[in-house]
Design an enzyme around this catalytic site. Structure first.
Site, PDB file in Angstrom:
ATOM      1  N   SER A  93     -14.563  92.406  37.518  1.00 40.03           N
ATOM      2  CA  SER A  93     -14.277  93.821  37.250  1.00 40.03           C
ATOM      3  C   SER A  93     -14.137  94.606  38.559  1.00 40.03           C
ATOM      4  O   SER A  93     -14.926  94.430  39.487  1.00 40.03           O
ATOM      5  CB  SER A  93     -15.409  94.408  36.405  1.00 40.03           C
ATOM      6  OG  SER A  93     -15.262  95.810  36.302  1.00 40.03           O
ATOM      7  N   LYS A  95     -11.624  97.624  35.248  1.00 45.78           N
ATOM      8  CA  LYS A  95     -12.573  98.330  36.109  1.00 45.78           C
ATOM      9  C   LYS A  95     -13.623  98.955  35.195  1.00 45.78           C
ATOM     10  O   LYS A  95     -13.318  99.366  34.075  1.00 45.78           O
ATOM     11  CB  LYS A  95     -11.790  99.417  36.868  1.00 45.78           C
ATOM     12  CG  LYS A  95     -12.618 100.436  37.588  1.00 45.78           C
ATOM     13  CD  LYS A  95     -12.910  99.995  38.993  1.00 45.78           C
ATOM     14  CE  LYS A  95     -13.973 100.872  39.659  1.00 45.78           C
ATOM     15  NZ  LYS A  95     -14.795 100.124  40.611  1.00 45.78           N
ATOM     16  N   ILE A 139     -17.646 101.920  46.417  1.00 44.42           N
ATOM     17  CA  ILE A 139     -16.539 102.608  45.750  1.00 44.42           C
ATOM     18  C   ILE A 139     -17.092 103.726  44.859  1.00 44.42           C
ATOM     19  O   ILE A 139     -16.529 104.810  44.799  1.00 44.42           O
ATOM     20  CB  ILE A 139     -15.715 101.607  44.890  1.00 44.42           C
ATOM     21  CG1 ILE A 139     -15.300 100.380  45.719  1.00 44.42           C
ATOM     22  CG2 ILE A 139     -14.517 102.281  44.258  1.00 44.42           C
ATOM     23  CD1 ILE A 139     -14.208 100.571  46.709  1.00 44.42           C
ATOM     24  N   LEU A 161     -17.573 103.677  41.473  1.00 41.36           N
ATOM     25  CA  LEU A 161     -17.035 103.699  40.108  1.00 41.36           C
ATOM     26  C   LEU A 161     -16.109 104.878  39.792  1.00 41.36           C
ATOM     27  O   LEU A 161     -16.293 105.568  38.793  1.00 41.36           O
ATOM     28  CB  LEU A 161     -18.189 103.697  39.085  1.00 41.36           C
ATOM     29  CG  LEU A 161     -19.072 102.472  39.049  1.00 41.36           C
ATOM     30  CD1 LEU A 161     -20.197 102.678  38.035  1.00 41.36           C
ATOM     31  CD2 LEU A 161     -18.282 101.221  38.701  1.00 41.36           C
ATOM     32  N   CYS A 215     -26.886  99.690  37.015  1.00 42.31           N
ATOM     33  CA  CYS A 215     -27.028 101.102  37.374  1.00 42.31           C
ATOM     34  C   CYS A 215     -28.362 101.620  36.878  1.00 42.31           C
ATOM     35  O   CYS A 215     -28.940 101.072  35.944  1.00 42.31           O
ATOM     36  CB  CYS A 215     -25.922 101.924  36.719  1.00 42.31           C
ATOM     37  SG  CYS A 215     -26.097 102.000  34.949  1.00 42.31           S
TER      38      CYS A 215
HETATM   39  C1  FMN Z   1     -14.192  96.689  45.666  1.00 43.10           C
HETATM   40  C2  FMN Z   1     -15.049  96.158  44.564  1.00 43.10           C
HETATM   41  C3  FMN Z   1     -15.172  96.889  43.373  1.00 43.10           C
HETATM   42  C4  FMN Z   1     -15.970  96.394  42.331  1.00 43.10           C
HETATM   43  N1  FMN Z   1     -16.066  97.120  41.166  1.00 43.10           N
HETATM   44  C5  FMN Z   1     -16.812  96.634  40.145  1.00 43.10           C
HETATM   45  C6  FMN Z   1     -16.867  97.320  38.904  1.00 43.10           C
HETATM   46  O1  FMN Z   1     -16.238  98.357  38.688  1.00 43.10           O
HETATM   47  N2  FMN Z   1     -17.650  96.791  37.920  1.00 43.10           N
HETATM   48  C7  FMN Z   1     -18.347  95.611  38.078  1.00 43.10           C
HETATM   49  O2  FMN Z   1     -19.031  95.170  37.134  1.00 43.10           O
HETATM   50  N3  FMN Z   1     -18.278  94.916  39.230  1.00 43.10           N
HETATM   51  C8  FMN Z   1     -17.530  95.404  40.273  1.00 43.10           C
HETATM   52  N4  FMN Z   1     -17.442  94.686  41.430  1.00 43.10           N
HETATM   53  C9  FMN Z   1     -18.134  93.385  41.546  1.00 43.10           C
HETATM   54  C10 FMN Z   1     -17.196  92.216  41.270  1.00 43.10           C
HETATM   55  O3  FMN Z   1     -16.665  92.258  39.957  1.00 43.10           O
HETATM   56  C11 FMN Z   1     -17.927  90.856  41.475  1.00 43.10           C
HETATM   57  O4  FMN Z   1     -19.006  90.799  40.562  1.00 43.10           O
HETATM   58  C12 FMN Z   1     -18.485  90.693  42.878  1.00 43.10           C
HETATM   59  O5  FMN Z   1     -17.617  91.273  43.839  1.00 43.10           O
HETATM   60  C13 FMN Z   1     -18.728  89.221  43.251  1.00 43.10           C
HETATM   61  O6  FMN Z   1     -17.532  88.466  43.208  1.00 43.10           O
HETATM   62  P1  FMN Z   1     -16.605  88.213  44.527  1.00 43.10           P
HETATM   63  O7  FMN Z   1     -17.527  87.783  45.629  1.00 43.10           O
HETATM   64  O8  FMN Z   1     -15.619  87.178  44.116  1.00 43.10           O
HETATM   65  O9  FMN Z   1     -15.961  89.526  44.859  1.00 43.10           O
HETATM   66  C14 FMN Z   1     -16.653  95.161  42.489  1.00 43.10           C
HETATM   67  C15 FMN Z   1     -16.511  94.434  43.676  1.00 43.10           C
HETATM   68  C16 FMN Z   1     -15.715  94.906  44.702  1.00 43.10           C
HETATM   69  C17 FMN Z   1     -15.583  94.087  45.973  1.00 43.10           C
END
Ligand code: FMN
Length: 314
Positions: free
Chosen positions: A16, A44, A70, A72, A129
């Site tokens: 996400s 998202k 970021i 949210l 959260c």
């Molecule tokens: C820029 C960014 C925005 C993210 N936004 C969300 C989000 O809106 N909701 C959520 O559950 N996780 C969010 N995450 C977490 C990712 O979905 C994921 O759980 C986490 O980054 C680990 O995976 P990765 O190492 O492959 O990025 C975000 C991660 C990044 C880097």
């Protein structure tokens, strides 16, 4: 394959918030739909009220990944339903909507509204959260997580995925509580807490103060947590955290994940999901036998006839 009864053409999802499918369609056109990088799309995270997100800077690059703050940003529930959902419904894969509430009532509002839309295949509860009523991070505490899931479970016939935070003392206990309360799957990991200082003035680099660490640097942590959670619950586990190759994805499947998600890697390569799926397919034994947990190699011990030594094999 299927996930919680929803047919999927393969096991690679997006994390996400890490792939903006609406912006990508604007940039790449309908080619995106023909060659969509993921087998299901996770939106998202949305909240009840619209949010602007945190002030910039919002990203800090680490030697092997990112810290993001970021905050949210999103259009809020009404804006999402009116303008984003119709566009996301055109994607050629099942849609999972990620929701976050700052109270159980907010979570209930979101789940109820999203669950009645036929375009939505599953709902992911982002519980990373604080609950404004208790001050506790919902997903850091098993009882708090259970209360949140119990509250929304009767409101949706759609499968509910609980996205676990790695910033919990025992993610396995949180996963077990989520399962007990009626979750259909768990996904993990969300980002780890992180901090970066401005090299020039020594102040906090990120506009939001601290942030969440993701990318290859969290992979070993994620793998351990996925392995622990998969050993504790019977519901499917969606594994993520630093996946950048088919080999990484296979490690998560070996750790017990039923599906995987790609996050940070998509910022480097928007087609990463497809590449990783192809690499994974090339690595997987047709009978799935290489998904079984491999016995731990004796690190540094070279067996007679072994060449190269065990610890150089990768
Ligand atoms: C820029 C960014 C925005 C993210 N936004 C969300 C989000 O809106 N909701 C959520 O559950 N996780 C969010 N995450 C977490 C990712 O979905 C994921 O759980 C986490 O980054 C680990 O995976 P990765 O190492 O492959 O990025 C975000 C991660 C990044 C880097």
């Amino acid at each position: 394959m299927e996930l919680c009864g929803v047919p999927l053409r393969g096991p690679v999802l997006n994390g996400s918030g890490t792939f903006d499918a609406i912006a990508a369609r604007r940039a790449f056109g309908d080619v995106l739909l023909e060659r969509f990088p993921f087998d299901a799309f996770v939106s998202k995270t949305i909240t009840v009220a619209p949010r602007q997100g945190n002030p910039p800077p919002r990203l800090w690059e680490t030697p092997a990944g990112l810290i993001n703050s970021i905050g949210l940003p999103n259009k809020g529930l009404e804006g999402f339903l009116a303008s984003d959902l119709p566009e996301l419904a055109q994607l050629p894969v099942p849609l999972i909507v990620s929701v976050m509430g700052f109270s159980r009532d907010e979570l209930a509002t979101l789940v109820e509204a999203v669950a009645e839309r036929p375009e939505v295949a599953m709902i992911e509860l982002n519980v990373s959260c604080p609950n404004v009523e208790t001050g506790l991070v919902m997903g850091a505490d098993p009882a708090e997580t259970a209360r949140a899931v119990e509250r929304v479970r009767p409101l949706s016939e759609r499968p509910l995925i609980v996205k676990l935070t790695p910033n919990a003392s025992e993610p396995e206990a949180v996963a077990a509580a989520a399962q007990e309360a009626g979750a259909d799957a768990v996904s993990l990991i969300n980002t780890l807490k992180g901090l970066a200082f401005d090299p020039d003035d020594g102040g906090h680099w990120l506009g939001g103060g601290s942030g969440g660490v993701s990318g290859p640097s969290v992979r070993a942590v994620a793998l351990q947590q996925v392995h622990g959670v998969a050993g504790r619950v019977a519901i499917p586990v969606i594994g993520m955290g630093g996946i950048a190759s088919g080999r990484d994805a296979l490690d998560f499947l070996r750790a017990g994940a039923a599906a995987v998600a790609v996050g940070t890697e998509s910022f480097r390569d928007p087609a990463a999901g497809r590449r990783i799926a192809a690499e994974l397919a090339a690595l997987e034994a047709p009978d799935g036998s290489n998904r079984l947990p491999a016995p731990a190699p004796a690190v540094g011990v070279t067996q007679k006839g072994d060449s190269p030594p065990t610890f150089f094999r990768r």
